[in-house]
Design a protein around this motif. Structure first.
Motif, short mmCIF file in Angstrom:
data_model
loop_
_atom_site.label_atom_id
_atom_site.label_comp_id
_atom_site.label_asym_id
_atom_site.label_seq_id
_atom_site.Cartn_x
_atom_site.Cartn_y
_atom_site.Cartn_z
N MET A 1 73.62 -21.52 72.73
CA MET A 1 74.90 -22.10 73.09
C MET A 1 75.99 -21.06 72.85
O MET A 1 76.02 -20.42 71.80
N THR A 2 76.88 -20.94 73.78
CA THR A 2 77.95 -19.96 73.62
C THR A 2 79.06 -20.52 72.75
O THR A 2 79.26 -21.73 72.67
N THR A 3 79.77 -19.64 72.10
CA THR A 3 80.86 -20.04 71.23
C THR A 3 81.94 -20.77 72.02
O THR A 3 82.50 -21.77 71.55
N THR A 4 82.23 -20.29 73.22
CA THR A 4 83.25 -20.93 74.05
C THR A 4 82.89 -22.38 74.37
O THR A 4 83.72 -23.26 74.34
N ILE A 6 81.04 -24.36 72.59
CA ILE A 6 81.17 -25.16 71.38
C ILE A 6 82.63 -25.46 71.08
O ILE A 6 83.00 -26.61 70.81
N ILE A 7 83.47 -24.45 71.12
CA ILE A 7 84.88 -24.60 70.79
C ILE A 7 85.59 -25.51 71.80
O ILE A 7 86.42 -26.33 71.44
N SER A 8 85.27 -25.36 73.06
CA SER A 8 85.96 -26.14 74.09
C SER A 8 85.53 -27.60 74.11
O SER A 8 86.21 -28.44 74.69
N GLY A 9 84.40 -27.92 73.50
CA GLY A 9 83.92 -29.30 73.50
C GLY A 9 83.11 -29.65 74.73
O GLY A 9 82.71 -30.80 74.91
N MET A 10 82.85 -28.67 75.58
CA MET A 10 82.10 -28.94 76.81
C MET A 10 80.63 -29.25 76.55
O MET A 10 79.97 -29.87 77.37
#
Length: 90
Positions: A1-4, A6-10
């Motif tokens: 899983m990419t950090t983006t 995870i952070i974006s909530g997608m």
């Protein structure tokens, strides 16, 4: 899983949409199994979908027979309709 992701909530949205689509596909197959009872043909479902899953006509009828044997109907929340449930509680 990419950090983006995870952070974006997608990742939550992606997981929820995949689960919803899977549940819809299973419900469609279960409805077709019940609708096809007593018929030599599959009703309410395009057989190309079942063939894409690797099931020929004979195996589809066997699967539908097991669905009919183990499924039950229960009222849909907030509706007068009945939903076919898979009998997965057993």
């Amino acid at each position: 899983m990419t950090t983006t992701k995870i952070i974006s909530g997608m990742s939550v949205v992606d997981t929820a949409s995949r689960r919803w689509a899977s549940a819809a596909a299973v419900q469609k197959i279960m409805n077709a199994a019940v609708k096809s009872e007593g018929s030599a043909k599959v009703l309410g479902l395009n057989m190309d979908r079942m063939r894409a899953l690797g099931l020929d006509d004979e195996m589809t009828q066997r699967v539908f027979g097991q669905i009919r044997k183990h499924s039950y109907k229960e009222p849909a929340p907030g509706s007068k309709r009945q939903l076919v449930q898979g009998g997965f509680r057993e």
